[in-house]
Design an enzyme around this catalytic site. Structure first.
Site, PDB file in Angstrom:
ATOM      1  N   GLY A  13       0.764  -1.249   0.000  1.00  0.00           N
ATOM      2  CA  GLY A  13       0.000   0.000   0.000  1.00  0.00           C
ATOM      3  C   GLY A  13       0.787   1.288   0.000  1.00  0.00           C
ATOM      4  O   GLY A  13       0.210   2.337   0.272  1.00  0.00           O
ATOM      5  N   SER A  19       1.771   8.301   1.776  1.00  0.00           N
ATOM      6  CA  SER A  19       0.991   7.110   2.122  1.00  0.00           C
ATOM      7  C   SER A  19       1.189   6.750   3.592  1.00  0.00           C
ATOM      8  O   SER A  19       2.321   6.765   4.092  1.00  0.00           O
ATOM      9  CB  SER A  19       1.451   5.907   1.281  1.00  0.00           C
ATOM     10  OG  SER A  19       1.172   6.113  -0.086  1.00  0.00           O
ATOM     11  N   ALA A  96     -12.305   2.945  -3.838  1.00  0.00           N
ATOM     12  CA  ALA A  96     -13.714   2.998  -4.281  1.00  0.00           C
ATOM     13  C   ALA A  96     -13.770   3.958  -5.457  1.00  0.00           C
ATOM     14  O   ALA A  96     -12.993   4.920  -5.514  1.00  0.00           O
ATOM     15  CB  ALA A  96     -14.622   3.476  -3.152  1.00  0.00           C
ATOM     16  N   TYR A 156     -18.191   9.579   3.083  1.00  0.00           N
ATOM     17  CA  TYR A 156     -17.333   8.381   3.171  1.00  0.00           C
ATOM     18  C   TYR A 156     -18.005   7.178   2.496  1.00  0.00           C
ATOM     19  O   TYR A 156     -17.343   6.263   2.038  1.00  0.00           O
ATOM     20  CB  TYR A 156     -16.971   8.096   4.628  1.00  0.00           C
ATOM     21  CG  TYR A 156     -15.681   7.320   4.783  1.00  0.00           C
ATOM     22  CD1 TYR A 156     -14.474   7.818   4.293  1.00  0.00           C
ATOM     23  CD2 TYR A 156     -15.678   6.071   5.397  1.00  0.00           C
ATOM     24  CE1 TYR A 156     -13.292   7.104   4.422  1.00  0.00           C
ATOM     25  CE2 TYR A 156     -14.496   5.352   5.536  1.00  0.00           C
ATOM     26  CZ  TYR A 156     -13.325   5.870   5.048  1.00  0.00           C
ATOM     27  OH  TYR A 156     -12.157   5.147   5.180  1.00  0.00           O
ATOM     28  N   LYS A 163     -15.110  -0.473   5.584  1.00  0.00           N
ATOM     29  CA  LYS A 163     -14.302  -0.485   6.814  1.00  0.00           C
ATOM     30  C   LYS A 163     -14.990  -1.306   7.910  1.00  0.00           C
ATOM     31  O   LYS A 163     -14.316  -1.934   8.731  1.00  0.00           O
ATOM     32  CB  LYS A 163     -14.016   0.939   7.288  1.00  0.00           C
ATOM     33  CG  LYS A 163     -13.111   1.739   6.348  1.00  0.00           C
ATOM     34  CD  LYS A 163     -11.796   1.055   6.034  1.00  0.00           C
ATOM     35  CE  LYS A 163     -10.804   1.984   5.338  1.00  0.00           C
ATOM     36  NZ  LYS A 163      -9.642   1.255   4.795  1.00  0.00           N
ATOM     37  N   ARG A 194      -3.875  13.892   4.944  1.00  0.00           N
ATOM     38  CA  ARG A 194      -3.844  14.151   3.498  1.00  0.00           C
ATOM     39  C   ARG A 194      -2.993  13.111   2.773  1.00  0.00           C
ATOM     40  O   ARG A 194      -1.786  13.016   3.018  1.00  0.00           O
ATOM     41  CB  ARG A 194      -3.244  15.534   3.216  1.00  0.00           C
ATOM     42  CG  ARG A 194      -4.221  16.641   3.418  1.00  0.00           C
ATOM     43  CD  ARG A 194      -3.748  17.935   2.788  1.00  0.00           C
ATOM     44  NE  ARG A 194      -4.547  19.030   3.298  1.00  0.00           N
ATOM     45  CZ  ARG A 194      -5.784  19.313   2.889  1.00  0.00           C
ATOM     46  NH1 ARG A 194      -6.349  18.579   1.948  1.00  0.00           N
ATOM     47  NH2 ARG A 194      -6.456  20.312   3.417  1.00  0.00           N
ATOM     48  N   THR A 195      -3.647  12.341   1.903  1.00  0.00           N
ATOM     49  CA  THR A 195      -2.953  11.340   1.081  1.00  0.00           C
ATOM     50  C   THR A 195      -3.631  11.315  -0.290  1.00  0.00           C
ATOM     51  O   THR A 195      -4.661  11.962  -0.487  1.00  0.00           O
ATOM     52  CB  THR A 195      -3.056   9.923   1.692  1.00  0.00           C
ATOM     53  OG1 THR A 195      -4.430   9.538   1.703  1.00  0.00           O
ATOM     54  CG2 THR A 195      -2.488   9.842   3.090  1.00  0.00           C
ATOM     55  N   LEU A 196      -3.075  10.483  -1.175  1.00  0.00           N
ATOM     56  CA  LEU A 196      -3.682  10.310  -2.494  1.00  0.00           C
ATOM     57  C   LEU A 196      -5.131   9.833  -2.355  1.00  0.00           C
ATOM     58  O   LEU A 196      -6.042  10.362  -2.993  1.00  0.00           O
ATOM     59  CB  LEU A 196      -2.859   9.259  -3.252  1.00  0.00           C
ATOM     60  CG  LEU A 196      -2.866   9.258  -4.759  1.00  0.00           C
ATOM     61  CD1 LEU A 196      -2.395  10.594  -5.298  1.00  0.00           C
ATOM     62  CD2 LEU A 196      -1.970   8.125  -5.262  1.00  0.00           C
TER      63      LEU A 196
HETATM   64  P1  NAD Z   1      -2.754   5.940  -0.351  1.00  0.00           P
HETATM   65  O1  NAD Z   1      -3.466   6.325  -1.606  1.00  0.00           O
HETATM   66  O2  NAD Z   1      -1.397   6.426  -0.165  1.00  0.00           O
HETATM   67  O3  NAD Z   1      -2.779   4.361  -0.155  1.00  0.00           O
HETATM   68  C1  NAD Z   1      -3.755   3.529  -0.723  1.00  0.00           C
HETATM   69  C2  NAD Z   1      -3.013   2.413  -1.417  1.00  0.00           C
HETATM   70  O4  NAD Z   1      -3.922   1.450  -1.959  1.00  0.00           O
HETATM   71  C3  NAD Z   1      -2.154   2.921  -2.586  1.00  0.00           C
HETATM   72  O5  NAD Z   1      -0.826   2.508  -2.413  1.00  0.00           O
HETATM   73  C4  NAD Z   1      -2.756   2.231  -3.790  1.00  0.00           C
HETATM   74  O6  NAD Z   1      -1.808   1.912  -4.784  1.00  0.00           O
HETATM   75  C5  NAD Z   1      -3.301   0.974  -3.132  1.00  0.00           C
HETATM   76  N1  NAD Z   1      -4.259   0.253  -3.982  1.00  0.00           N
HETATM   77  C6  NAD Z   1      -5.464   0.670  -4.434  1.00  0.00           C
HETATM   78  N2  NAD Z   1      -5.995  -0.289  -5.220  1.00  0.00           N
HETATM   79  C7  NAD Z   1      -5.105  -1.320  -5.245  1.00  0.00           C
HETATM   80  C8  NAD Z   1      -5.081  -2.591  -5.891  1.00  0.00           C
HETATM   81  N3  NAD Z   1      -6.076  -3.013  -6.668  1.00  0.00           N
HETATM   82  N4  NAD Z   1      -3.999  -3.383  -5.690  1.00  0.00           N
HETATM   83  C9  NAD Z   1      -2.968  -2.980  -4.915  1.00  0.00           C
HETATM   84  N5  NAD Z   1      -2.943  -1.798  -4.286  1.00  0.00           N
HETATM   85  C10 NAD Z   1      -4.001  -0.968  -4.458  1.00  0.00           C
HETATM   86  O7  NAD Z   1      -3.725   6.476   0.815  1.00  0.00           O
HETATM   87  P2  NAD Z   1      -3.718   6.222   2.402  1.00  0.00           P
HETATM   88  O8  NAD Z   1      -4.593   7.278   2.950  1.00  0.00           O
HETATM   89  O9  NAD Z   1      -2.348   6.040   2.895  1.00  0.00           O
HETATM   90  O10 NAD Z   1      -4.535   4.875   2.514  1.00  0.00           O
HETATM   91  C11 NAD Z   1      -4.020   3.710   3.134  1.00  0.00           C
HETATM   92  C12 NAD Z   1      -5.068   3.081   4.026  1.00  0.00           C
HETATM   93  O11 NAD Z   1      -5.326   3.967   5.120  1.00  0.00           O
HETATM   94  C13 NAD Z   1      -6.417   2.837   3.354  1.00  0.00           C
HETATM   95  O12 NAD Z   1      -6.949   1.618   3.814  1.00  0.00           O
HETATM   96  C14 NAD Z   1      -7.240   3.993   3.863  1.00  0.00           C
HETATM   97  O13 NAD Z   1      -8.638   3.724   3.843  1.00  0.00           O
HETATM   98  C15 NAD Z   1      -6.719   4.072   5.281  1.00  0.00           C
HETATM   99  N6  NAD Z   1      -7.037   5.309   6.004  1.00  0.00           N
HETATM  100  C16 NAD Z   1      -6.653   6.509   5.516  1.00  0.00           C
HETATM  101  C17 NAD Z   1      -6.974   7.658   6.216  1.00  0.00           C
HETATM  102  C18 NAD Z   1      -6.590   9.016   5.696  1.00  0.00           C
HETATM  103  O14 NAD Z   1      -7.141  10.014   6.168  1.00  0.00           O
HETATM  104  N7  NAD Z   1      -5.668   9.113   4.766  1.00  0.00           N
HETATM  105  C19 NAD Z   1      -7.667   7.579   7.433  1.00  0.00           C
HETATM  106  C20 NAD Z   1      -8.024   6.327   7.911  1.00  0.00           C
HETATM  107  C21 NAD Z   1      -7.703   5.192   7.196  1.00  0.00           C
END
Ligand code: NAD
Length: 257
Positions: A13, A19, A96, A156, A163, A194-196
């Site tokens: 991920g 990330s 999503a 969301y 989740k 803040r992330t992608l």
């Molecule tokens: P991110 O975009 O950096 O990470 C998401 C990752 O999922 C990316 O590396 C992307 O390449 C990968 N991904 C998506 N589809 C894929 C697939 N088919 N195969 C392989 N990889 C795939 O964003 P993030 O915010 O670091 O998200 C990481 C986790 O943290 C997620 O589960 C997200 O829901 C969770 N999260 C994020 C936040 C937030 O505010 N950023 C808060 C709570 C939870």
């Protein structure tokens, strides 16, 4: 001697240096862990992940789309072959479609619902399934979740439903892998960062503004705090903890008004 000295693991991920998986990986590396990484199979993602992972000495950097059991299996097999039995696995993957995140939830299509569940939930089961034969004794597995699992968070949408299923899956996996492998399985529930991915959540800026007005610590969290708590959940410091949803959200989740 770092906290993770001699420990080896695989991180699913990382997309870039924002990330949450990368913040966790940096902490694990700083404490002496050896890491393997996947990238979503395309040249841009490969370049980005290599730029981050190679400087920290990662020996395994492999393509893996989590919708493919073969690719998940190959990634973990290669990690085991190169690094040895895995002490930890990080699952930090979610997706999503844009329309599922922008339209009202009741308009979610069957295809968008199924896709979000496959990538954001089933992938965790698939990763654990494939990881079992490669785990060291007392390994730790971590997934990333959000409070939209238990409360309706505007915008969301289907990801909240994902989740909820992810957290439930985590508990079943913790019960079974605890008995079978003495492995621990936990979820880290992060406040907004803040992330992608978070850029795709409609109303995300409002979330960032709202948290400091309600959270006990009167602020948002820093992604570094996800890294630190991730290290705790993946290290021996949390050796008695499994099946938990651990909130890292400046306390926002405890407030009811
Ligand atoms: P991110 O975009 O950096 O990470 C998401 C990752 O999922 C990316 O590396 C992307 O390449 C990968 N991904 C998506 N589809 C894929 C697939 N088919 N195969 C392989 N990889 C795939 O964003 P993030 O915010 O670091 O998200 C990481 C986790 O943290 C997620 O589960 C997200 O829901 C969770 N999260 C994020 C936040 C937030 O505010 N950023 C808060 C709570 C939870």
């Amino acid at each position: 001697m770092g906290l993770m000295s001699g420990k080896k693991g695989f991180v699913f991920g990382v997309a870039n240096d924002r990330s949450l998986a990368w913040y966790i990986a940096e902490r694990l590396h700083a404490e002496g862990a050896q890491l393997g990484f996947n990238y979503l199979p395309n040249p841009k993602m490969e370049r980005r992940v290599r730029q981050l992972a190679e400087p920290i000495g990662a020996k395994v950097i492999v393509p893996c789309d989590v919708t493919s059991d073969e690719q998940i299996g190959a990634a973990l097999h290669q990690a085991r072959e190169t690094l040895g039995p895995l002490d930890f696995v990080v699952h930090s993957v979610a997706y999503a479609s844009q329309q599922a995140l922008y339209n009202p939830f009741y308009k979610t299509s069957r295809a968008d619902f199924a896709q979000a569940m496959e990538i954001s939930v089933y992938s965790f089961v698939a990763v654990c399934q494939a990881a079992v034969p490669h785990l060291a004794d007392k390994a730790a597995i971590l997934t990333l979740t959000y409070m939209g699992s238990v409360k309706m968070i505007p915008g969301y949408n289907v990801m909240g439903v994902c989740k909820a299923a992810l957290e439930s899956s985590m508990r079943y996996l913790a019960a079974e892998l605890g008995r079978e492998k003495r492995a621990r399985v936990n979820a880290l529930s992060a406040g907004p960062c803040r992330t992608l991915s978070s850029a795709g959540i409609s109303g995300f800026d409002k979330m960032l503004q709202h948290y400091p007005t309600k959270a006990p610590l009167e602020r948002n969290i820093e992604s570094e705090e996800v890294g630190k708590s991730g290290l705790y959940l993946l290290s021996d410091l949390s050796s008695g903890v499994t099946g938990e949803v651990h909130y890292v959200d400046a306390g926002y989740n405890i407030i009811g008004w």
